[in-house]
Design an enzyme around this catalytic site. Structure first.
Site, PDB file in Angstrom:
ATOM      1  CB  CYS A  83      -0.886   0.040   1.253  1.00  0.00           C
ATOM      2  SG  CYS A  83      -1.890  -1.421   1.484  1.00  0.00           S
ATOM      3  N   GLY A 113      -0.311   0.711  -4.764  1.00  0.00           N
ATOM      4  CA  GLY A 113      -1.547  -0.028  -4.551  1.00  0.00           C
ATOM      5  C   GLY A 113      -2.662   0.555  -5.384  1.00  0.00           C
ATOM      6  CG  ASN A 150       3.472   0.260   2.834  1.00  0.00           C
ATOM      7  OD1 ASN A 150       3.175  -0.753   2.224  1.00  0.00           O
ATOM      8  ND2 ASN A 150       4.593   0.915   2.624  1.00  0.00           N
ATOM      9  N   GLY A 151       2.507  -2.535   4.611  1.00  0.00           N
ATOM     10  CA  GLY A 151       3.299  -3.637   5.123  1.00  0.00           C
ATOM     11  C   GLY A 151       2.427  -4.855   5.363  1.00  0.00           C
ATOM     12  CE1 TYR A 165       7.913  -3.544 -11.044  1.00  0.00           C
ATOM     13  CE2 TYR A 165       6.997  -4.079  -8.892  1.00  0.00           C
ATOM     14  CZ  TYR A 165       6.827  -3.845 -10.248  1.00  0.00           C
ATOM     15  OH  TYR A 165       5.576  -3.893 -10.791  1.00  0.00           O
TER      16      TYR A 165
END
Length: 529
Positions: free
Chosen positions: A27, A54, A128-129, A277
């Site tokens: 995210c 995301g 996020n994670g 990336y």
């Protein structure tokens, strides 16, 4: 988007082929505390800059000091929000989120921010994670509600199956505990990767796991503060970069300014795949600009795997910086042999069988005059299943390429990630059971070369001991629980849904004993725009 929600099952991904999944990050998170500013619009543009992290759902929560309001839906940031939606989100602080699902299915119920509340305050939380002890945390939350999660207020009782909803529930499990004190109790119990941005009616918070797996940065506005997953999101809203939120740190911003405290000692293990990336090339992580790291990976790749060729070309767009570096180091001209259709992504129309067979041409088409008769070096950032590279090599040969040499700016991906990247399963990873020459034969290339792990790490200019390379090495820096307690669907079949609850209607928080007119939000946390 609260109320009647039309949902389709189409997903946006970075797929080059129908059904081919490239690595997806969990995210993007964003938060802003700025009285006098249009915080909803700042959050919107911040999320727009983080859209690559995301694309399944998006949401923003704002507070004016008295009431906290959330607006969220499945879809891209630009699809979820319009001027009228943003105009309904008033206040001096905001938290926002764009989601890719790593725990819990992609659904409206699981969109963020997630909500929780007590009689004194409401909480909107973004994450996020990926946590690895979600099952244990679920049991802890159930214990705080007498062993029955159906009595849990907020989204857990409505069927939200994310680790984020569990954390939100734990933060509000003790109605007598102020949010900041609750956070200092809950955060040390979380295991895995978490960059959290959350708020109540008056205060913005940000917290990062002790390993700092996922990025989180702090920025300064003329009249406030911003936190975001990447520095690129600070740039787009005109905020200057102050520093990273440190691993193991909880930051709070309110009318008294910024304050910080530690809930755990720092033990950095930043995800190396952010440089490879995941992050935008114009983002800086731990003092190293991502673009520069990727160019350097290309240079080192050329030194490790040279080849006689006529043209170095990237797989758009993620392979471009490394291809530039490869061309610089090798002396082989750089050029574009593929044109990308920028508007192929989220589609609710399934390709026909004829179009599906064309596969990669939905997104990429060759420049035949550039390719014909040339010996090509094709640079990409990673190979996961190999389907995309196989189709790409075939397409280039059909366009007249004399030779196709594939070069990859990361080592073979052999292990799944449990810290926030949604790779294929280990059985699906092409490098799991094949050596490099077998992979080369499988994708049909004339040669194949991967950068070494040492060179990839060196390109980031980070201390190797402070990086997580688990997807390449199989060495997981945060100890994993039993296999049956891991995975994207760990909560799907274990969440009780309160009888009669409408899973598509978050509605108002069911905080027992709190009237809808409660001064600090309470049950009036969610308004229907």
């Amino acid at each position: 988007m609260i109320g009647d929600v039309a949902r389709a099952d189409g997903r946006l991904s970075h797929d080059l082929l129908p059904g081919e999944r490239l690595p997806q990050d969990a995210c993007g998170v964003f938060g802003v505390w700025a009285p006098g500013e249009e915080v909803a619009k700042l959050a919107y543009f911040g999320l727009y800059a983080l859209q690559h992290r995301g694309q399944e759902a998006a949401g923003i929560a704002t507070s004016d000091g008295q009431r906290l309001v959330v607006y969220k839906d499945v879809g891209l940031v630009s699809q979820v929000f319009d001027e009228s939606a943003l105009a309904s989100l008033q206040g001096h602080l905001a938290v926002g989120h764009c989601r890719y699902s790593t725990t819990g299915r992609n659904s409206w119920e699981n969109a963020q921010p997630t909500l929780g509340g007590t009689a004194d305050h409401t909480v909107a939380l973004t994450h996020n994670g990926n946590l690895i002890n979600t099952a244990a945390l679920r049991d802890l939350l159930a214990e705080s509600h007498g062993g029955d999660l159906r009595t849990s207020p907020g989204e857990v009782g409505r069927g939200n199956t994310t680790d984020t909803a569990i954390v939100t529930g734990l933060l509000t499990a003790d109605a007598d505990l102020p949010l900041e004190e609750a956070a200092m109790r809950v955060l040390p119990q979380l295991r895995g990767a978490f960059s959290l941005v959350f708020c109540d009616e008056t205060t913005l918070y940000a917290a990062r796991d002790p390993q700092g797996v996922r990025p989180l940065v702090l920025g300064r506005l003329e009249r406030g503060w911003v936190v975001a997953s990447e520095t690129a999101a600070l740039d787009i809203v005109g905020a200057s970069v102050v520093r990273e939120v440190e691993p193991g740190e909880l930051v709070a911003v309110d009318e008294n300014g910024l304050r910080s405290q530690r809930f755990a000692p720092a033990a950095p293990k930043r995800c190396v795949f952010e440089w490879v990336y995941l992050a935008r090339p114009d983002t800086t992580i731990a003092g190293r600009e991502v673009y520069d790291a990727r160019v350097e990976m290309g240079r080192r790749l050329a030194g490790e795997h040279p080849v006689e060729a006529d043209l170095v070309m990237p797989t758009p767009e993620s392979g471009t910086p490394a291809a530039i570096g490869y061309a610089e180091a090798s002396g082989i001209p750089f050029g574009h042999g593929l044109v990308k259709n920028a508007y192929v992504g989220r589609t609710f129309i399934a390709p026909s069988q004829t179009i599906r067979q064309l596969g990669i041409r939905l997104k990429l088409n060759p420049l035949r005059d550039v390719i014909k008769g040339k010996r090509l070096v094709v640079v990409d950032d990673s190979i996961v299943r190999g389907n995309t590279q196989r189709a790409l090599v075939r397409m280039l040969r059909e366009a007249g390429a004399a030779e196709v040499h594939v070069r990859i700016s990361s080592p073979p991906v052999r292990w799944p990630c449990f810290y926030g990247i949604d790779f294929a399963t280990r059985a699906e990873l092409i490098a799991t059971g094949l050596d490099t020459d077998s992979i080369r034969a499988s994708i049909g290339a004339d040669s194949l070369g991967y950068i070494s792990e040492d060179s990839m790490v060196a390109a980031t200019e980070q201390d190797p001991s402070a990086l997580c390379t688990a997807c390449f090495s199989g060495s997981y820096p945060i100890e994993l629980p039993a296999e049956d307690q891991l995975g994207k669907d760990v909560l799907e079949l274990q969440f009780p849904v309160r009888e009669g609850a409408d899973p598509t209607d978050v509605g108002t928080l069911d905080v027992e004993g709190v009237a809808p007119s409660a001064a600090l939000g309470g049950s009036d946390a969610v308004r229907r725009p």
